[in-house]
Each structure stands twice: as C-alpha cells, then as structure tokens.
Write an enzyme that holds these catalytic residues in place. Structure first.
Site, PDB file in Angstrom:
ATOM      1  NE  ARG A 101      -4.132   1.883   0.682  1.00 30.16           N
ATOM      2  CZ  ARG A 101      -5.043   2.280  -0.190  1.00 30.16           C
ATOM      3  NH1 ARG A 101      -4.930   1.972  -1.463  1.00 30.16           N
ATOM      4  NH2 ARG A 101      -6.094   2.977   0.213  1.00 30.16           N
ATOM      5  CB  THR A 399      -8.708  -1.788  -7.514  1.00 27.59           C
ATOM      6  OG1 THR A 399     -10.077  -2.066  -7.579  1.00 27.59           O
ATOM      7  CG2 THR A 399      -8.438  -0.918  -6.333  1.00 27.59           C
ATOM      8  CB  SER A 464      -7.333  -0.274   1.041  1.00 27.31           C
ATOM      9  OG  SER A 464      -7.767  -0.966  -0.105  1.00 27.31           O
ATOM     10  N   GLY A 487     -13.439  -1.919  -7.444  1.00 27.70           N
ATOM     11  CA  GLY A 487     -14.745  -1.336  -7.201  1.00 27.70           C
ATOM     12  C   GLY A 487     -14.840  -0.381  -6.036  1.00 27.70           C
TER      13      GLY A 487
END
Length: 581
Positions: A101, A399, A464, A487
């Site tokens: 991340r 994503t 996230s 999504g």
C-alpha cells in the site's frame, strides 16, 4: 491535537460512488475449466503474460508480476507501477499477506485536503495533480514476494510487458471508452500526447499504441530491481512531477521514495459456516477494511434467517437483500469508526479479531429488524467506547484484481490500484501516478473534535477496501477458492456476493460473479441497474430502505477447485479472462 481540531469542519458526506470506472456493458462469459493451473486477470494480454510464466515453470508470484507489468501498460486506468497493491499468498502450508500500500509523504499533515476556506476540498480538486499522490509500493512489494516465492528469474517476468510496450498493443474497447469520457487526463501534456490524437479524440479501438518510455523503465526494473523506481533519475522524475504541478502540487520527496518499505502482515482469517459446511476464509488485514467488513457481513448473515434463504428465480430475494443490506450497514459503521493503518491506530478491544467475535456478531445481528435502520451506528467490541470519531462517506474508486493457482498448489489473490480512474492524471516515463491519499479522511476530526482514525498522517497508509480472499475447506485444509475485485468501497459487496453465491447457493465461480450486484455502505440500498424486478425493489422500499438503481461495475476474478481441477470465472462487466492448462 484536539485543540487544533476543535474548529474542524464536519465529516465529509458525499453521494456514494456509483462505480469505480465507467461501465462498458455486459459480455457473456462461460467460465473456464482447467486441470492443473490457471490465471485470471482483467485483460487478455495480461492473462496471457501470466499464462506464459506458468507454462514456463513459474510460480504464482512469478505469474502475478508478469500480469501486473502488462496491466500497467494495457489497463492504465486501474493499476500499475505508480500505485500500490495487496497480495495474499498461500504456499501450500500458510497464508501470507504482502502489503504494498502507498504511504503518505513525510511532509504532509492532517489538513492536507482542507482548502484555504477551511472546508474540505471537492474530490477532483484533491485528485488531479500532485497533492494526492502517495509513495508507490507495488514494485517493492512484488520484489519482496518474489524473493520468497519466485522460481523464474526476476528479469524474465518483465519481458512480455517490454515487448508489448515496444511493439504496440491494440487499444481495447474499454480503454477507448474511458479515455473518451475522462475530462481530466488531457490536462497533463504527457498523458494527452500519449492517449489522444492531435484533435483531442482518443485513439480508436484497435489502434496499436506504443509506449517506449515505459519499456525503458521496465528494462531498468528488470535489471536493477525496484531500486530503479525508488532511487535515481526515475525517482527524480516522479518527485518533480508531483511537486511542480502548477495548480495542485504535492509534497513527496526523494527520501520518501527511497525509504518506502513493504510490510509482511498476518492474514486475517475466520471460520464461516454456509450450507452445512465449515469454511476457513482468509483476507487482508488493516490497513484494508475489506476482510473485516466481508467477515462481519457474512458472520451476521449466518445468524439470521437469511442463512437459509435460497435464490428466487435465479436472483437474491427481497427478504435476503433486506438482511444483507442491514448486515452491511452494521459492518460499514464499524469500518468508519475503527479501521485504519495498524501502525498508527490501535484495534478495538486490542485485536481486530474483536470485531469478528461470535458474541459481538450476535449482538450486531440482534439489531436487525423487519424495518431498515437506514443508518447504523458503530458497535463497541471492546470494554471501552472509542475516543475517535467516525469517518464520513467519501468517494473511493479504482483497482484491478488477479487470481492465480500454479502447478505446485501455490495460490494468490492480488488486488492492485492507482485509486481513481487514471489516478492523479499525472504521467511520468510512460506510467500514471496514483491518487491514493484521497482514501484518507479529508477532515482530521469529526464535528465534536474527535480525531478520525483514518486521518492523514506522515508515513501512514490510507485505509483501503481491497479484499483479496482465499477460502479453504476447514475439514481438510485444501484451498477451494481465490477471489477479488476492483470497485472502491463496493469491493466488499462484490466479494461477499461471490462467496455467498459459491458457498451459500452452490453456484460455480462464473455464475456467482455474474449475479447482479447490490449493497449498502451504511446509506441507501444500491442495486445494479436493470437487474432486479420491480416487486423486489418495492418490497425493500416498503421496509423503509431508500433504494437506488445504478451501474455497479465490478471486475471480479475467481478460480475455484473442482473434482477435475479448477474452474475460473471473470466478470462480464469488464474485459477479464481466465487462462490455464
């Protein structure tokens, strides 16, 4: 800190995002049966790169690296080397979580997204430019995973992407449509010159697009490793792009890039009973909220009458949807209250598992009634009520997902992102930079001055919703499913839907993926437009829910075990495929 926040604006509340990227229609997909190994990815060229590595004797991690490098080129709107990723890996014995991340630069503070007027910036004023660019982590994370689980040489894994970047690849219908509809990408001269024709129109479908700048970067990465991206002239180009934006500069430095380190975390696993069988479900821990929210939703549902409700005419019934969306409201309330980077925030009750304790889930399940609660309140899983404030709903996008099983029984689920469609719309050396810092709360505190767990802090990883997931048969420990989706916040619903479809309703992976989408992020009940009958919608409204129909562009990829091998599914809403032998 509390004094400084006393006059903070109220939490941001915006319309929930309708979809992570513009929809491009549905295409029928049959699913793919294979015997030994498989790769599921969001673009056929990327899936083929992984296929080549698996056929050459590569591991699941080898294949994932090859897939991700090609996705950087052919699906630039969703993920790439300028962003971050979560990789959940099973080596036949244990599940590991590799955290790539992005992190916030050292020079930011918790008012990064507060404008001169003291109010939170409008979303796209924050996104477009350098302000929201986080320190990318995908490549360094993949390098860490390859050291432990790679079989092929690192340099070989870049060859498919280098070849496509140099020789060209055909612009896909989806990429063309997204380019045509984007209003911000052309503002960057480098991106405009690459993606668009001189008259401002995107390159036509099938146009052979070449990217020699990215090919050069990939060659460097193949030879020098991740260091080539985080130090030297490529790093300098990234920093200059971020800091020199004329309207919205960021604060990243060379030290931020050089100092980035991926994390190896313990997977967050829980047991789940569905259709009379026990399953062991593993997902990604914080800073992702995905695994916790999926586990809470499924756990609450298992305690409700919904657990025994079948599909009706091939669709979830209104009774089941009511119980699902109420469970989701409860999970999203906890998500807003508690979940953030674990290096900065303590979990409630001393452990993230406190949010999944059977007694706590039973307490939450008891709150569901025949009428919708519309907006749920967070629970108190520990002994003390939390001191922090809840984060308001914000836009959350982006994503791409990869699922892979190799010939040795290694498997992975990897979700990667640059956040919004085309990220920050800043292009450097042939790749786009992320805007992941907008996944932080735009305001540092709630209206009462209580700090928000997911506020901006230097070096912190934004919360996230990515939910790469591996499921095992609890009886014999065998892997039975790898799944995930893009999504934004809706990822949680897309993954939960697929798990329910496969394990609760006995569908195959493709059938479960193809089911219509639905959910609630602790607000309106959202249903995929045109996929549910009017009587179901009216039934939900009669229970007090606000119901909205809208596009819900998931991008699910899944591979499930069968008696003869594996069966893969890819989302009909995007361009993904499954390949294998």
């Amino acid at each position: 800190m509390l004094a400084a926040c006393a006059h903070a604006p109220p939490a941001v509340t915006v319309e929930p995002p309708s979809q992570p990227e513009a929809g491009t229609g549905l295409s029928n997909k049959p699913g793919w049966a294979v015997r030994t190994w498989a790769v599921a990815a969001a673009n056929p060229l990327a899936a083929d790169a992984g296929f080549q590595m698996l056929r050459a004797g590569g591991s699941a991690v080898d294949a994932a690296i090859a897939v991700q490098m090609v996705l950087t080129l052919v699906e630039p709107q969703s993920s790439g080397i300028g962003g971050g990723a979560f990789l959940l890996h099973f080596d036949g014995h244990r599940v590991e979580a590799f955290d790539g991340r992005e992190t916030a630069p050292a020079a930011v503070d918790d008012r990064l997204f507060i404008g001169a007027d003291g109010k939170a910036l409008p979303f796209y004023e924050a996104v477009v430019g350098g302000r929201a660019v986080g320190v990318p982590g995908t490549v360094r994370m993949l390098e860490m995973a390859h050291r432990q689980h790679g079989k092929l040489p690192w340099s070989r894994l870049f060859q498919p992407a280098i070849r496509l970047a140099e020789q060209g690849f055909p612009v896909s219908p989806r990429l063309h449509t997204l380019l045509a509809g984007d209003t911000h990408l052309k503002k960057d001269p480098v991106a405009a010159g690459y993606f668009y024709q001189p008259d401002g129109r995107p390159h036509r479908v099938g146009h052979e697009l070449r990217n020699p700048a990215l090919a050069a970067v990939l060659r460097r990465l193949a030879i020098e490793g991740a260091r080539a991206l985080h130090e030297g002239d490529i790093a300098q180009a990234i920093v200059e792009k971020v800091r020199s934006h004329p309207d919205n500069p960021g604060r990243m430095t060379l030290a931020d890039l050089a100092g980035y380190q991926p994390r190896q975390r313990s997977a967050l696993c829980h047991d789940w009973r569905a259709s009379g069988k026990d399953w062991h479900v593993c997902g990604f821990p914080p800073p992702s909220s995905g695994a916790i929210a999926v586990a809470q939703i499924l756990g609450i549902l298992s305690l409700r009458p919904a657990a025994s409700l079948p599909l009706r005419d091939g669709l979830p019934s209104a009774d089941w949807l009511h119980e699902y969306t109420e469970s989701a409201r409860l999970a999203f309330a906890d998500r807003a209250q508690y979940v953030a980077d674990p290096d900065f925030v303590q979990p409630p009750g001393g452990s993230w598992a406190s949010l999944l304790e059977p007694d706590y889930l039973a307490q939450r399940a008891a709150l569901i009634a025949s009428r919708s609660m519309r907006v749920a309140q967070p629970g108190v899983p520990g002994a003390l009520r939390p001191a922090q404030g809840a984060m308001g709903e914000q836009l959350e996008y982006g994503t791409s997902h990869i699922s892979i099983v190799d010939r040795w029984g290694n498997a992975l689920a990897m979700t990667a992102s640059i956040e919004d469609q085309f990220g920050s719309r800043q292009m450097v050396r042939g790749f786009l930079l992320n805007n992941q810092l907008t996944d932080f709360s735009f305001v540092p505190a709630d209206a009462l001055g209580r700090p928000i767990a997911n506020r901006v802090q230097p070096g912190k990883r934004p919360r996230s919703s990515m939910a790469p997931t591996l499921v095992f048969d609890r009886a014999d420990g065998r892997l039975v499913l790898t799944v995930g989706s893009p999504g934004g916040a809706q990822i949680i619903h897309y993954v939960a839907k697929t798990l329910q479809g496969v394990f609760g309703w006995g569908l195959d992976a493709q059938q479960a993926i193809t089911l219509p989408n639905f959910g609630s992020n602790n607000g309106p009940t959202v249903l995929e437009e045109g996929r549910f009958p009017s009587h179901a919608i009216q039934s939900l409204r009669a229970r007090g829910a606000e119901v909205r129909e809208q596009a819900m562009t998931s991008g699910l990829q899944a591979i499930m075990r069968t008696p003869d091998g594996w069966f893969g599914g890819a989302d009909p809403r995007r361009e993904g495929v499954v390949m294998g032998e």
